[in-house]
Design a protein around this motif. Sequence first.
Motif, PDB file in Angstrom:
ATOM      1  N   ALA A   6      42.654  -7.471  23.986  1.00 36.05           N
ATOM      2  CA  ALA A   6      42.528  -8.922  23.835  1.00 36.05           C
ATOM      3  C   ALA A   6      41.214  -9.400  24.414  1.00 36.05           C
ATOM      4  O   ALA A   6      40.710  -8.847  25.395  1.00 36.05           O
ATOM      5  CB  ALA A   6      43.688  -9.628  24.539  1.00 36.05           C
ATOM      6  N   THR A   7      40.662 -10.435  23.798  1.00 34.57           N
ATOM      7  CA  THR A   7      39.563 -11.184  24.405  1.00 34.57           C
ATOM      8  C   THR A   7      40.093 -12.584  24.679  1.00 34.57           C
ATOM      9  O   THR A   7      40.702 -13.211  23.805  1.00 34.57           O
ATOM     10  CB  THR A   7      38.338 -11.255  23.483  1.00 34.57           C
ATOM     11  N   THR A   8      39.867 -13.072  25.905  1.00 33.59           N
ATOM     12  CA  THR A   8      40.578 -14.268  26.361  1.00 33.59           C
ATOM     13  C   THR A   8      39.679 -15.235  27.138  1.00 33.59           C
ATOM     14  O   THR A   8      40.149 -15.980  27.976  1.00 33.59           O
ATOM     15  CB  THR A   8      41.763 -13.854  27.249  1.00 33.59           C
ATOM     16  N   ARG A   9      38.396 -15.248  26.849  1.00 36.06           N
ATOM     17  CA  ARG A   9      37.484 -16.092  27.627  1.00 36.06           C
ATOM     18  C   ARG A   9      37.882 -17.562  27.564  1.00 36.06           C
ATOM     19  O   ARG A   9      37.952 -18.257  28.589  1.00 36.06           O
ATOM     20  CB  ARG A   9      36.043 -15.943  27.123  1.00 36.06           C
ATOM     21  N   ASP A  10      38.115 -18.078  26.347  1.00 39.73           N
ATOM     22  CA  ASP A  10      38.438 -19.499  26.196  1.00 39.73           C
ATOM     23  C   ASP A  10      39.761 -19.841  26.875  1.00 39.73           C
ATOM     24  O   ASP A  10      39.905 -20.896  27.494  1.00 39.73           O
ATOM     25  CB  ASP A  10      38.502 -19.881  24.714  1.00 39.73           C
ATOM     26  N   MET A  11      40.742 -18.944  26.749  1.00 41.90           N
ATOM     27  CA  MET A  11      42.047 -19.148  27.388  1.00 41.90           C
ATOM     28  C   MET A  11      41.901 -19.283  28.897  1.00 41.90           C
ATOM     29  O   MET A  11      42.444 -20.215  29.519  1.00 41.90           O
ATOM     30  CB  MET A  11      42.969 -17.968  27.064  1.00 41.90           C
ATOM     31  N   VAL A  12      41.155 -18.349  29.498  1.00 38.73           N
ATOM     32  CA  VAL A  12      41.008 -18.336  30.952  1.00 38.73           C
ATOM     33  C   VAL A  12      40.175 -19.527  31.413  1.00 38.73           C
ATOM     34  O   VAL A  12      40.472 -20.148  32.440  1.00 38.73           O
ATOM     35  CB  VAL A  12      40.402 -16.998  31.416  1.00 38.73           C
ATOM     36  N   GLU A  13      39.149 -19.883  30.654  1.00 39.29           N
ATOM     37  CA  GLU A  13      38.330 -21.041  31.015  1.00 39.29           C
ATOM     38  C   GLU A  13      39.155 -22.327  30.934  1.00 39.29           C
ATOM     39  O   GLU A  13      39.001 -23.224  31.788  1.00 39.29           O
ATOM     40  CB  GLU A  13      37.106 -21.126  30.096  1.00 39.29           C
ATOM     41  N   THR A  14      40.049 -22.432  29.951  1.00 37.37           N
ATOM     42  CA  THR A  14      40.919 -23.607  29.854  1.00 37.37           C
ATOM     43  C   THR A  14      41.815 -23.718  31.084  1.00 37.37           C
ATOM     44  O   THR A  14      41.974 -24.804  31.662  1.00 37.37           O
ATOM     45  CB  THR A  14      41.781 -23.544  28.580  1.00 37.37           C
ATOM     46  N   ALA A  15      42.385 -22.597  31.508  1.00 34.96           N
ATOM     47  CA  ALA A  15      43.215 -22.604  32.718  1.00 34.96           C
ATOM     48  C   ALA A  15      42.390 -23.003  33.933  1.00 34.96           C
ATOM     49  O   ALA A  15      42.841 -23.784  34.787  1.00 34.96           O
ATOM     50  CB  ALA A  15      43.845 -21.227  32.930  1.00 34.96           C
ATOM     51  N   ARG A  16      41.171 -22.485  34.022  1.00 30.07           N
ATOM     52  CA  ARG A  16      40.295 -22.834  35.155  1.00 30.07           C
ATOM     53  C   ARG A  16      40.016 -24.336  35.185  1.00 30.07           C
ATOM     54  O   ARG A  16      40.046 -24.976  36.244  1.00 30.07           O
ATOM     55  CB  ARG A  16      38.973 -22.064  35.063  1.00 30.07           C
ATOM     56  N   GLU A  17      39.754 -24.911  34.017  1.00 28.04           N
ATOM     57  CA  GLU A  17      39.459 -26.346  33.945  1.00 28.04           C
ATOM     58  C   GLU A  17      40.668 -27.179  34.364  1.00 28.04           C
ATOM     59  O   GLU A  17      40.528 -28.172  35.079  1.00 28.04           O
ATOM     60  CB  GLU A  17      39.036 -26.721  32.523  1.00 28.04           C
ATOM     61  N   HIS A  18      41.855 -26.783  33.919  1.00 24.59           N
ATOM     62  CA  HIS A  18      43.067 -27.538  34.263  1.00 24.59           C
ATOM     63  C   HIS A  18      43.292 -27.581  35.770  1.00 24.59           C
ATOM     64  O   HIS A  18      43.746 -28.595  36.306  1.00 24.59           O
ATOM     65  CB  HIS A  18      44.291 -26.919  33.588  1.00 24.59           C
TER      66      HIS A  18
ATOM     67  N   ASN B 116      40.929 -26.527  38.201  1.00 24.95           N
ATOM     68  CA  ASN B 116      39.701 -26.515  39.009  1.00 24.95           C
ATOM     69  C   ASN B 116      39.753 -25.366  40.017  1.00 24.95           C
ATOM     70  O   ASN B 116      39.500 -25.533  41.217  1.00 24.95           O
ATOM     71  CB  ASN B 116      39.519 -27.864  39.734  1.00 24.95           C
ATOM     72  N   SER B 117      40.100 -24.200  39.533  1.00 27.09           N
ATOM     73  CA  SER B 117      40.397 -23.068  40.412  1.00 27.09           C
ATOM     74  C   SER B 117      39.133 -22.350  40.880  1.00 27.09           C
ATOM     75  O   SER B 117      38.089 -22.379  40.226  1.00 27.09           O
ATOM     76  CB  SER B 117      41.337 -22.079  39.709  1.00 27.09           C
ATOM     77  N   SER B 118      39.262 -21.697  42.020  1.00 21.57           N
ATOM     78  CA  SER B 118      38.182 -20.889  42.580  1.00 21.57           C
ATOM     79  C   SER B 118      37.983 -19.639  41.718  1.00 21.57           C
ATOM     80  O   SER B 118      38.852 -19.270  40.921  1.00 21.57           O
ATOM     81  CB  SER B 118      38.538 -20.475  44.008  1.00 21.57           C
ATOM     82  N   PRO B 119      36.845 -18.947  41.879  1.00 25.29           N
ATOM     83  CA  PRO B 119      36.636 -17.719  41.095  1.00 25.29           C
ATOM     84  C   PRO B 119      37.732 -16.680  41.285  1.00 25.29           C
ATOM     85  O   PRO B 119      38.159 -16.044  40.317  1.00 25.29           O
ATOM     86  CB  PRO B 119      35.278 -17.208  41.606  1.00 25.29           C
ATOM     87  N   ILE B 120      38.221 -16.493  42.531  1.00 22.83           N
ATOM     88  CA  ILE B 120      39.272 -15.486  42.765  1.00 22.83           C
ATOM     89  C   ILE B 120      40.567 -15.899  42.070  1.00 22.83           C
ATOM     90  O   ILE B 120      41.217 -15.086  41.409  1.00 22.83           O
ATOM     91  CB  ILE B 120      39.524 -15.277  44.270  1.00 22.83           C
ATOM     92  N   ALA B 121      40.945 -17.172  42.203  1.00 22.03           N
ATOM     93  CA  ALA B 121      42.172 -17.637  41.548  1.00 22.03           C
ATOM     94  C   ALA B 121      42.038 -17.562  40.032  1.00 22.03           C
ATOM     95  O   ALA B 121      42.983 -17.182  39.331  1.00 22.03           O
ATOM     96  CB  ALA B 121      42.488 -19.064  41.989  1.00 22.03           C
ATOM     97  N   THR B 122      40.854 -17.897  39.523  1.00 15.93           N
ATOM     98  CA  THR B 122      40.618 -17.809  38.076  1.00 15.93           C
ATOM     99  C   THR B 122      40.776 -16.372  37.592  1.00 15.93           C
ATOM    100  O   THR B 122      41.395 -16.116  36.555  1.00 15.93           O
ATOM    101  CB  THR B 122      39.209 -18.322  37.726  1.00 15.93           C
ATOM    102  N   ALA B 123      40.225 -15.429  38.363  1.00 11.76           N
ATOM    103  CA  ALA B 123      40.319 -14.012  37.983  1.00 11.76           C
ATOM    104  C   ALA B 123      41.760 -13.531  38.019  1.00 11.76           C
ATOM    105  O   ALA B 123      42.218 -12.825  37.110  1.00 11.76           O
ATOM    106  CB  ALA B 123      39.449 -13.159  38.897  1.00 11.76           C
ATOM    107  N   ALA B 124      42.505 -13.899  39.058  1.00 15.59           N
ATOM    108  CA  ALA B 124      43.901 -13.456  39.182  1.00 15.59           C
ATOM    109  C   ALA B 124      44.749 -14.018  38.046  1.00 15.59           C
ATOM    110  O   ALA B 124      45.478 -13.284  37.365  1.00 15.59           O
ATOM    111  CB  ALA B 124      44.464 -13.879  40.535  1.00 15.59           C
ATOM    112  N   VAL B 125      44.651 -15.333  37.830  1.00 13.25           N
ATOM    113  CA  VAL B 125      45.432 -15.953  36.750  1.00 13.25           C
ATOM    114  C   VAL B 125      44.964 -15.433  35.395  1.00 13.25           C
ATOM    115  O   VAL B 125      45.772 -15.136  34.508  1.00 13.25           O
ATOM    116  CB  VAL B 125      45.322 -17.487  36.825  1.00 13.25           C
ATOM    117  N   GLY B 126      43.654 -15.288  35.229  1.00 11.92           N
ATOM    118  CA  GLY B 126      43.118 -14.815  33.950  1.00 11.92           C
ATOM    119  C   GLY B 126      43.562 -13.405  33.607  1.00 11.92           C
ATOM    120  O   GLY B 126      43.912 -13.116  32.453  1.00 11.92           O
ATOM    121  N   ARG B 127      43.566 -12.521  34.601  1.00 14.24           N
ATOM    122  CA  ARG B 127      44.039 -11.153  34.338  1.00 14.24           C
ATOM    123  C   ARG B 127      45.510 -11.153  33.935  1.00 14.24           C
ATOM    124  O   ARG B 127      45.900 -10.478  32.963  1.00 14.24           O
ATOM    125  CB  ARG B 127      43.856 -10.290  35.592  1.00 14.24           C
TER     126      ARG B 127
END
Length: 303
Positions: free
Chosen positions: A20-32, A34-45
């Motif tokens: 899977a490629t999920t850049r837009d999905m993970v960026e949308t979650a980050r925007e909702h 306003n998560s830190s890089p570590i939280a973005t990475a954990a949720v994104g994975r």
Amino acid sequence: MADYIVRATAANAQIRAFAATTRDMVETAREHHNSSPIATAAVGRLMTAGAMMGTMMKNEQDMLTLQIKGDGPIGGVTVTADSRGNVKGYSVNPAVMLPAKNGKLDVGGAVGAGVLTVIKDMGLKEPYVGHSVLQTGEIAEDLTYYFATSEQVPSSVGLGVLMNKDNTVRRAGGFIVQVMPFVEDEVLDQLEKNIQNLHPVTTMLEECEASETIDKTENGYEAKAILEQVLAGLDVEYTDITPTQFCCNCSKDRIEKAIISIGKKDIQEMIDDGETIEVKCHFCNTAYHFTVEELSEILKKSK
């Protein structure tokens, strides 16, 4: 749609694989959030894994929940996905910050020691619930261990999220590869050799983007490029491609039902306070407001 899940088989159906490629999905979650890089990475994975695991389910109404509960400062991560590529996720502490570890985001340190829970609601009387102890907290290794111990399916999971300097998401994606019980030794040897020689997922995505020989007009070309490396020399056959996206199905009606579930006593206390209340969706952070009059109507419904 920029995000896709590609399904494939290899070695005459001795292997099944997903990427899977999920850049837009993970960026949308980050925007909702306003998560830190570590939280973005954990949720994104975990969302990337959830997207792929969701498409493993057969029926439209089937739902998957992945939950990580650890003793680290992130507090926990929850993801839900359906069989159509719709995914949502959040962390308990989206502002978590830790120093880098070996030059990389310390997701394992943020998660800590704990348990991974997988819940599959497939319309049966009781949902399937599986648990496994976290091995590293880095999520991919924890899911590999879960598949082997709880589902008895030898698997390899790779997940990655790469951030830009402005804390937006640059790349995100992953793969899950599983071998069938009848896999031949030489096929297994080739697969293990491929996996040992793989670059990290985000490096593969960067290399794919830089390549001048890949047809980038094709949907899911990044996911296929990952599988070409994971399954090199194993006669890959692509069987399916599914768009995937961050999608939250919250609504004021659903939040109202959640308020009803807390009980008449608590609702009455909120009414007595005489103030409009705000309730936020865990998954997308959308705020819903209920006036005293609306709370009074909800109290009547709860009776």
